[in-house]
Design a protein around this motif. Structure first.
Motif, mmCIF file in Angstrom:
data_model
loop_
_atom_site.group_PDB
_atom_site.id
_atom_site.type_symbol
_atom_site.label_atom_id
_atom_site.label_comp_id
_atom_site.label_asym_id
_atom_site.label_seq_id
_atom_site.Cartn_x
_atom_site.Cartn_y
_atom_site.Cartn_z
ATOM 1 N N GLU A 135 53.170 -24.669 49.107
ATOM 2 C CA GLU A 135 51.931 -25.449 49.072
ATOM 3 C C GLU A 135 52.184 -26.888 48.633
ATOM 4 O O GLU A 135 51.477 -27.820 49.067
ATOM 5 N N ASP A 136 53.198 -27.106 47.803
ATOM 6 C CA ASP A 136 53.525 -28.473 47.388
ATOM 7 C C ASP A 136 54.104 -29.271 48.548
ATOM 8 O O ASP A 136 53.837 -30.469 48.701
ATOM 9 N N VAL A 137 54.906 -28.614 49.358
ATOM 10 C CA VAL A 137 55.485 -29.294 50.522
ATOM 11 C C VAL A 137 54.373 -29.690 51.494
ATOM 12 O O VAL A 137 54.340 -30.830 51.994
ATOM 13 N N ARG A 138 53.452 -28.787 51.728
ATOM 14 C CA ARG A 138 52.341 -29.097 52.645
ATOM 15 C C ARG A 138 51.459 -30.212 52.078
ATOM 16 O O ARG A 138 50.958 -31.053 52.834
ATOM 17 N N ARG A 139 51.269 -30.220 50.777
ATOM 18 C CA ARG A 139 50.439 -31.272 50.175
ATOM 19 C C ARG A 139 51.077 -32.638 50.377
ATOM 20 O O ARG A 139 50.406 -33.611 50.762
ATOM 21 N N VAL A 140 52.375 -32.756 50.134
ATOM 22 C CA VAL A 140 53.059 -34.032 50.336
ATOM 23 C C VAL A 140 53.045 -34.417 51.808
ATOM 24 O O VAL A 140 52.863 -35.595 52.149
ATOM 25 N N PHE A 141 53.227 -33.440 52.684
ATOM 26 C CA PHE A 141 53.202 -33.697 54.130
ATOM 27 C C PHE A 141 51.909 -34.409 54.524
ATOM 28 O O PHE A 141 51.920 -35.376 55.300
ATOM 29 N N THR A 142 50.796 -33.972 53.932
ATOM 30 C CA THR A 142 49.501 -34.558 54.285
ATOM 31 C C THR A 142 49.214 -35.830 53.507
ATOM 32 O O THR A 142 48.859 -36.870 54.073
ATOM 33 N N GLU A 143 49.403 -35.772 52.185
ATOM 34 C CA GLU A 143 48.980 -36.886 51.336
ATOM 35 C C GLU A 143 49.866 -38.110 51.475
ATOM 36 O O GLU A 143 49.399 -39.239 51.276
ATOM 37 N N GLU A 144 51.129 -37.937 51.814
ATOM 38 C CA GLU A 144 52.033 -39.082 51.888
ATOM 39 C C GLU A 144 52.315 -39.538 53.316
ATOM 40 O O GLU A 144 53.245 -40.303 53.558
ATOM 41 N N GLY A 145 51.502 -39.067 54.244
ATOM 42 C CA GLY A 145 51.537 -39.638 55.580
ATOM 43 C C GLY A 145 52.532 -39.064 56.557
ATOM 44 O O GLY A 145 52.708 -39.619 57.648
ATOM 45 N N TYR A 146 53.182 -37.954 56.203
ATOM 46 C CA TYR A 146 54.152 -37.377 57.131
ATOM 47 C C TYR A 146 53.471 -36.650 58.290
ATOM 48 O O TYR A 146 54.133 -36.287 59.263
ATOM 49 N N HIS A 147 52.162 -36.420 58.187
ATOM 50 C CA HIS A 147 51.447 -35.615 59.179
ATOM 51 C C HIS A 147 51.159 -36.380 60.468
ATOM 52 O O HIS A 147 50.639 -35.808 61.420
ATOM 53 N N ARG A 148 51.472 -37.669 60.510
ATOM 54 C CA ARG A 148 51.167 -38.429 61.708
ATOM 55 C C ARG A 148 52.251 -39.468 61.994
ATOM 56 O O ARG A 148 52.968 -39.906 61.105
ATOM 57 N N GLU A 149 52.335 -39.823 63.273
ATOM 58 C CA GLU A 149 53.129 -40.965 63.702
ATOM 59 C C GLU A 149 52.162 -42.050 64.148
ATOM 60 O O GLU A 149 51.069 -41.754 64.648
ATOM 61 N N ARG A 150 52.590 -43.299 63.953
ATOM 62 C CA ARG A 150 51.703 -44.421 64.266
ATOM 63 C C ARG A 150 52.404 -45.371 65.235
ATOM 64 O O ARG A 150 53.589 -45.695 65.068
ATOM 65 N N LYS A 151 51.650 -45.806 66.256
ATOM 66 C CA LYS A 151 52.221 -46.746 67.222
ATOM 67 C C LYS A 151 52.245 -48.131 66.592
ATOM 68 O O LYS A 151 51.209 -48.676 66.203
ATOM 69 N N LEU A 152 53.429 -48.686 66.484
ATOM 70 C CA LEU A 152 53.650 -49.926 65.743
ATOM 71 C C LEU A 152 53.676 -51.135 66.679
ATOM 72 O O LEU A 152 54.326 -51.109 67.731
ATOM 73 N N ASN A 153 53.007 -52.182 66.250
ATOM 74 C CA ASN A 153 53.092 -53.497 66.880
ATOM 75 C C ASN A 153 53.491 -54.487 65.781
ATOM 76 O O ASN A 153 52.994 -54.391 64.651
ATOM 77 N N ALA A 154 54.371 -55.424 66.086
ATOM 78 C CA ALA A 154 54.840 -56.343 65.047
ATOM 79 C C ALA A 154 55.191 -57.703 65.641
ATOM 80 O O ALA A 154 55.507 -57.826 66.829
ATOM 81 N N ILE A 155 55.135 -58.698 64.770
ATOM 82 C CA ILE A 155 55.579 -60.053 65.094
ATOM 83 C C ILE A 155 56.578 -60.453 64.020
ATOM 84 O O ILE A 155 56.254 -60.452 62.827
ATOM 85 N N LEU A 156 57.804 -60.761 64.425
ATOM 86 C CA LEU A 156 58.896 -61.066 63.508
ATOM 87 C C LEU A 156 59.292 -62.530 63.649
ATOM 88 O O LEU A 156 59.538 -63.004 64.760
ATOM 89 N N VAL A 157 59.371 -63.240 62.512
ATOM 90 C CA VAL A 157 59.769 -64.653 62.515
ATOM 91 C C VAL A 157 60.747 -64.911 61.375
ATOM 92 O O VAL A 157 60.986 -64.046 60.530
ATOM 93 N N HIS A 158 61.285 -66.121 61.318
ATOM 94 C CA HIS A 158 62.299 -66.447 60.315
ATOM 95 C C HIS A 158 61.701 -66.719 58.936
ATOM 96 O O HIS A 158 62.226 -66.255 57.917
ATOM 97 N N THR A 159 60.616 -67.511 58.865
ATOM 98 C CA THR A 159 60.178 -68.049 57.574
ATOM 99 C C THR A 159 58.723 -67.713 57.276
ATOM 100 O O THR A 159 57.947 -67.321 58.167
ATOM 101 N N ARG A 160 58.349 -67.891 56.019
ATOM 102 C CA ARG A 160 56.966 -67.675 55.602
ATOM 103 C C ARG A 160 56.001 -68.639 56.323
ATOM 104 O O ARG A 160 54.949 -68.182 56.812
ATOM 105 N N PRO A 161 56.305 -69.937 56.435
ATOM 106 C CA PRO A 161 55.391 -70.822 57.185
ATOM 107 C C PRO A 161 55.200 -70.370 58.636
ATOM 108 O O PRO A 161 54.096 -70.473 59.189
#
Length: 563
Positions: A135-161
């Protein structure tokens, strides 16, 4: 112990034991019992020391294929039993020369036994207390986000500005896909409007996405600017899908087990500390830290001032420093803030566990007793080798001559350097491939590879043409790939491989300057082996009349099917 691979077998005096003529036909059960006893009967004796059939059989069964006799039959039986006879001869010689009284021998045995006793104590008193309910394994699976995959979109650059400029463009209403195409450094995802594919909870850290962001960022919303190594990025998720529980169950179980083991161990350590009334002597600690800062090794090696005190006895500064040095952890004393934690973990904790193990009489455990005997004999064998196989110092000219006359020993075969991950399933391989294409490094994902040594090598390997025998699908694919090309997943032995060729190394004899130390070590080992072989052959001659081999028992212990 002399290796049967290179020790020739000399003829020994063999006394054939006379077998009793049977007076009547034994019952079948009696015959079977007699057969069993004959199999374990002594196959040889050195003076009064028997070599049992069982020990010989066990020795042969554990031999690697490369050390087995090529012909089999009686020649193989003689070689194998001779190896165990040689071992007894060497042990006798060691004791005759007083090597069993050496402190180095005692220290080696004590260290081997202590390590095994502590491991046994931990297994019985600490590890056995850790439980991970389903039951502890199942709780972590749900509460810590292992129960789903998410389609990722990102923009990557060199600097903060630069990332702030991308955020400003999005705030002004420019579509995410357009901003990604015009700003993102990752060309592959930029061409797809920043889309990187689905990722799971366990992959988020390697892509520089905090767990909190992965778990809580609503669909369609854009994250705050995030550090991505030396770069910056913003992310959003556009779709979620469920993941099967069984995929993450082993990972979560291992994570919970490690966390709970650390907690149980900490609590157990405190209980041992209280029971022993263990206390850190601040004066001893300050003396030790001061000597470490000055690099005063003499003081650290000899100081008898207490570092820890107990209700009965103490642990000195010298004893603690010796323990740290054995673990190559002396540098922990350079930082006073780390020193106390390191000393508690590396010195006090094993000491208290050793005391507790002694109170539980774990040293009397049969497995520990057997280990102690084996460690003692091995230490004596090493002491004999050091004493009687010692050679004179090698000159530079001798080392060069060895290098020059053995080019095959220093030939570096053509090879290809690759980064490679091995996944256990097609789905996991595809996830790894997607993350690599999105910018994750092979080193970041090395802990998810099932390839041995992947973590230690940071997922970097080199392959030779001859490795095709071991990897008939992987090696041809590697040699066919272009440098820098991400390849896979491809089905290979033991899983699914994703790799990138880093470069090719042509075959060549390595320059002397690069292999001088190896050449010296190889020549030294060759001459030491020759000296040791002469030493063992001399022992055989001197003990010839005191060795007996029972051929009938030898054949019973090693039937044709085994040799």
């Amino acid at each position: 112990m002399a290796s049967p691979a290179w020790l020739a077998i000399e003829p020994l005096y063999i006394r054939r034991k006379k077998s009793m003529r049977p007076l009547y036909i034994l019952a079948i059960t009696a015959a079977l019992a007699a057969c069993s006893q004959e199999t374990n009967a002594p196959v040889a004796r050195v003076d009064e020391v028997p070599i049992s059939g069982e020990s010989l059989r066990s020795f042969v069964e554990k031999l690697p294929a490369g050390l087995r006799h090529p012909e089999g039959g009686d020649a193989a039986r003689r070689q194998y039993v001779q190896s165990l006879i040689d071992r007894q001869l060497i042990l006798k010689e060691a004791i005759a020369h007083g090597l069993d009284t050496l402190q180095s021998v005692k220290r080696t045995v004590d260290e081997a036994v202590d390590a095994r006793v502590i491991a046994l104590y931990r297994a019985r008193n600490i590890t056995a207390q850790v439980q991970v309910p389903e039951e502890d394994v199942r709780r972590v699976f749900t509460e810590e986000g292992y129960h789903r995959e998410r389609k990722l979109n990102a923009i990557l650059v060199h600097t903060r500005p630069e990332i702030e400029a991308a955020v400003a463009a999005l705030d002004a209403g420019q579509p995410f896909a357009e901003v990604a195409r015009s700003h993102s450094l990752d060309k592959r995802s930029a061409e797809q409007g920043g889309e990187l594919g689905f990722i799971g909870r366990e992959a988020a850290p390697s892509l520089h996405i905090p767990a909190e962001v992965f778990n809580t960022l609503p669909l369609g919303e854009i994250s705050a600017p995030l550090r991505a190594g030396l770069s910056w990025h913003i992310v959003r998720f556009t779709e979620d899908r469920d993941t099967p529980y069984e995929r993450y169950r082993p990972l979560i179980e291992e994570q919970l087990f490690r966390e709970r083991l650390a907690q149980v161990e900490a609590e157990h350590f405190e209980s041992l500390r209280a029971a022993a009334s263990a206390a850190l002597d601040r004066n001893g600690l300050q003396l030790m830290l001061s000597a470490a800062q000055r690099e005063d090794g003499v003081l650290l090696d000899t100081c008898t001032a207490p570092l820890y005190t107990f209700a009965e006895g103490q642990a000195t500064v010298a004893a603690a420093y010796k323990a740290l040095r054995r673990l190559n952890a002396q540098r922990s004393l350079k930082d006073s803030t780390r020193a106390r934690t390191a000393l508690d973990r590396l010195v006090l904790r094993p000491l208290l566990q050793r005391r507790a193990a002694r109170e539980q009489n774990l040293h009397a455990d049969p497995d520990i007793q057997q280990l102690a005997k084996r460690a003692y004999q091995d230490a004596l064998l090493n002491a004999v080798r050091e004493r009687f196989a010692a050679i004179e110092m090698l000159s530079d000219a001798e080392v060069w001559e060895y290098y020059d006359s053995h080019p095959d020993m220093f030939y570096h075969e053509e090879s290809i350097e690759v980064e490679e991950l091995l996944a256990s399933s097609p789905a996991e391989a595809q996830r790894l491939s997607d993350q690599l294409a999105a910018g994750a490094s092979f080193a970041d994902l090395a802990d998810r590879s099932v390839r041995a040594q992947a973590v230690q090598s940071q997922a970097r390997f080199h392959f030779h043409p001859r490795d095709e025998k071991l990897y008939p699908r992987l090696v041809p694919a590697i040699y066919a790939a272009e440098p820098g090309q991400l390849v896979g997943p491809i089905r290979v032995r033991d899983g699914y491989s994703i790799f990138r060729v880093q470069g090719r190394n042509p075959g060549r004899v390595e320059p002397y300057e690069q292999v001088q130390r190896r050449a010296r070590a190889l020549l030294r080992r060759e001459r030491e082996n020759a000296a040791f072989t002469r030493f063992v052959q001399d022992l055989r001659q001197r003990y010839q009349s005191r060795v007996e081999i029972d051929e009938r028992a030898l054949k019973a212990a090693l039937p044709d099917s085994l040799v």
